[in-house]
Motif scaffolding. Structure first.
Motif, mmCIF file in Angstrom:
data_model
loop_
_atom_site.group_PDB
_atom_site.id
_atom_site.type_symbol
_atom_site.label_atom_id
_atom_site.label_comp_id
_atom_site.label_asym_id
_atom_site.label_seq_id
_atom_site.Cartn_x
_atom_site.Cartn_y
_atom_site.Cartn_z
ATOM 1 N N ASP A 89 0.771 -2.428 21.169
ATOM 2 C CA ASP A 89 1.472 -3.634 21.605
ATOM 3 C C ASP A 89 2.180 -4.334 20.446
ATOM 4 O OD1 ASP A 89 0.577 -3.338 24.287
ATOM 5 O OD2 ASP A 89 -1.359 -4.182 23.720
ATOM 6 N N GLY A 90 2.230 -3.654 19.296
ATOM 7 C CA GLY A 90 2.984 -4.203 18.176
ATOM 8 C C GLY A 90 2.178 -5.019 17.195
ATOM 9 N N THR A 91 0.872 -4.801 17.142
ATOM 10 C CA THR A 91 0.021 -5.546 16.216
ATOM 11 C C THR A 91 -0.643 -4.589 15.232
ATOM 12 O OG1 THR A 91 -0.445 -7.274 17.847
ATOM 13 C CG2 THR A 91 -1.962 -7.092 15.987
ATOM 14 N N MET A 92 -0.454 -4.857 13.945
ATOM 15 C CA MET A 92 -1.083 -4.043 12.907
ATOM 16 C C MET A 92 -2.203 -4.842 12.244
ATOM 17 S SD MET A 92 2.108 -2.136 10.975
ATOM 18 C CE MET A 92 3.073 -3.638 10.705
ATOM 19 N N THR A 93 -3.372 -4.238 12.143
ATOM 20 C CA THR A 93 -4.522 -4.884 11.523
ATOM 21 C C THR A 93 -4.824 -4.212 10.191
ATOM 22 O OG1 THR A 93 -5.456 -5.415 13.690
ATOM 23 C CG2 THR A 93 -6.950 -5.505 11.785
ATOM 24 N N PHE A 94 -4.877 -5.005 9.128
ATOM 25 C CA PHE A 94 -5.184 -4.486 7.800
ATOM 26 C C PHE A 94 -6.465 -5.154 7.286
ATOM 27 C CE2 PHE A 94 -0.552 -4.267 8.219
ATOM 28 C CZ PHE A 94 -0.315 -2.940 7.891
ATOM 29 N N VAL A 95 -7.405 -4.347 6.844
ATOM 30 C CA VAL A 95 -8.671 -4.852 6.313
ATOM 31 C C VAL A 95 -8.799 -4.401 4.864
ATOM 32 C CG1 VAL A 95 -11.173 -4.884 6.543
ATOM 33 C CG2 VAL A 95 -9.731 -4.767 8.591
ATOM 34 N N ALA A 96 -8.786 -5.361 3.944
ATOM 35 C CA ALA A 96 -8.870 -5.058 2.508
ATOM 36 C C ALA A 96 -7.898 -3.946 2.124
ATOM 37 C CB ALA A 96 -10.303 -4.686 2.131
ATOM 38 N N ALA A 97 -6.672 -4.049 2.614
ATOM 39 C CA ALA A 97 -5.656 -3.038 2.334
ATOM 40 C C ALA A 97 -4.836 -3.435 1.113
ATOM 41 C CB ALA A 97 -4.735 -2.869 3.537
ATOM 42 N N SER A 98 -4.347 -2.458 0.386
ATOM 43 C CA SER A 98 -3.514 -2.748 -0.779
ATOM 44 C C SER A 98 -2.159 -3.271 -0.302
ATOM 45 C CB SER A 98 -3.320 -1.502 -1.637
ATOM 46 O OG SER A 98 -2.527 -0.551 -0.964
ATOM 47 N N VAL A 99 -1.564 -4.131 -1.125
ATOM 48 C CA VAL A 99 -0.264 -4.682 -0.775
ATOM 49 C C VAL A 99 0.769 -3.563 -0.652
ATOM 50 C CG1 VAL A 99 1.603 -6.203 -1.550
ATOM 51 C CG2 VAL A 99 -0.776 -6.915 -1.825
ATOM 52 N N SER A 100 0.629 -2.507 -1.452
ATOM 53 C CA SER A 100 1.574 -1.391 -1.381
ATOM 54 C C SER A 100 1.484 -0.673 -0.035
ATOM 55 C CB SER A 100 1.334 -0.406 -2.524
ATOM 56 O OG SER A 100 0.030 0.145 -2.444
ATOM 57 N N ASP A 101 0.251 -0.498 0.492
ATOM 58 C CA ASP A 101 0.087 0.137 1.794
ATOM 59 C C ASP A 101 0.685 -0.727 2.899
ATOM 60 O OD1 ASP A 101 -1.153 2.351 0.768
ATOM 61 O OD2 ASP A 101 -3.195 1.649 1.157
#
Length: 336
Positions: free
Chosen positions: A260-272
């Motif tokens: 539905d267009g939502t990305m969840t990032f958990v402790a992800a690097s800014v580059s990723d």
């Protein structure tokens, strides 16, 4: 006394039908290494039958007895995982000039069936929803490509993917659904899951509902090496360089929300995060200091929000500054 778990509860969990209390119980069960190994073995065995419906009372009780006898009644027995068994490919698909061929032997003679191959290619900044011939739905991500037949044949339902996509597969026990992603393939009957398989990048398969089997093709053979059998809330990550697989926990709701267009990032690097934003918003993100690209943050990105909204969150959290010029974003340290 050791805790066990009921098969019916596991099946409801795989179907996403557990309440909050039951989900906590199953997740607690899965986090125990001993039970994870045991569950892997039993799922590996059961997966040959692709049973995802609620079993009848006799089948459920038999499974529970088998689990108790194998993993609880004999506390001295070591729980080593047995060697993974390879599965022979159900059919060989040959892609050539947009066509694929398969043989049937309904009569004494050999009949050749030809079906046109279709391809959907999303450029950067574009996502799409695709309805497959069997009514399965694919939510194809930006900078991603999927190839599939105009009509599925008599054998397996097979597609090939480069990039990322969320699949909602129509259930069909007689015709397993297989996604080819280079040397790795994902096999299901009817379930929902997300595949990340960009060229030259590590691959991952995350499960929202149902049961998914991920395997690696053994070079020079038609055999497969099982990498993992996944249930909801699990992800397998395949490292292309080291040729190793690791299973981890993932938020099943977050996996579903991606479509539905939502990305969840958990402790992800800014580059990723930047790499994903580049695909979704069709921009190029540059870092003045590459060290800042290794900062880690957690956030939820909604594709309907403007890019500046996400950049504001990232930069305010990491004390960075950004400037947009056309389709280019330059990120620097504040005061730089």
């Amino acid at each position: 006394m050791e805790e066990s778990i009921d098969r019916k509860l596991l099946v409801r969990f795989m179907q996403g039908k557990c309440n909050a209390e039951e989900s906590i119980l199953v997740k607690k069960f899965l986090l125990q290494p001993k039970w994870q190994r045991a569950l892997d073995e039993l799922l590996d065995e059961d997966f040959k039958n692709f049973e995802v419906d609620l079993p009848d009372e006799e089948l459920s009780n038999a499974w529970n007895r088998r689990f108790q006898e194998k993993y609880i009644a004999d506390p001295v027995r070591p729980l080593w995982r047995r060697p993974w068994l390879g599965y022979a490919a159900a059919c060989i698909v040959m892609f050539s000039i947009g066509l694929y061929f398969f043989n049937t032997n309904k009569t004494a003679g050999e009949k050749q069936v030809v079906a046109a191959m279709l391809q959907t290619l999303n450029p950067r900044g574009q996502r799409s929803r695709i309805l497959l011939p069997d009514s399965s739905v694919v939510y194809l991500g930006a900078e991603s490509r999927i190839r599939y037949p105009e009509k599925f044949g008599l054998g397996n339902r097979e597609v090939s993917l480069t990039g990322e996509a969320f699949f909602e597969i129509t259930k069909d026990r007689a015709h397993p659904f297989i996604i080819h992603t280079g040397e790795v393939q994902t096999k299901v009957l009817g379930t929902s899951f997300k595949v990340d398989a960009f060229e030259g990048k590590n691959l991952s398969v995350s499960v929202a509902t149902g049961k998914v089997q991920v395997s690696k093709k053994i070079a020079g053979t038609d055999s497969l090496q099982s990498l993992a059998v996944l249930v909801p809330g699990q992800v397998v990550k395949w490292n292309v360089k080291t040729q190793t697989a690791a299973v981890d926990i993932v938020d099943a709701e977050g996996v579903r929300d991606w479509k539905d267009g939502t990305m969840t990032f958990v402790a992800a690097s800014v580059s990723d995060i930047a790499e994903n934003l580049e695909r979704w918003y069709n921009v190029k993100i540059n870092f003045e200091d590459r060290k800042t690209a290794n900062y880690h943050v957690s956030l939820i990105v909604k594709g309907t929000d403007p890019l500046t909204h996400t950049l504001d969150i990232i930069c305010n959290t990491t004390h960075l500054h950004y400037k947009i010029k056309g389709h280019t974003v330059n990120i620097t340290k504040k005061g730089g």
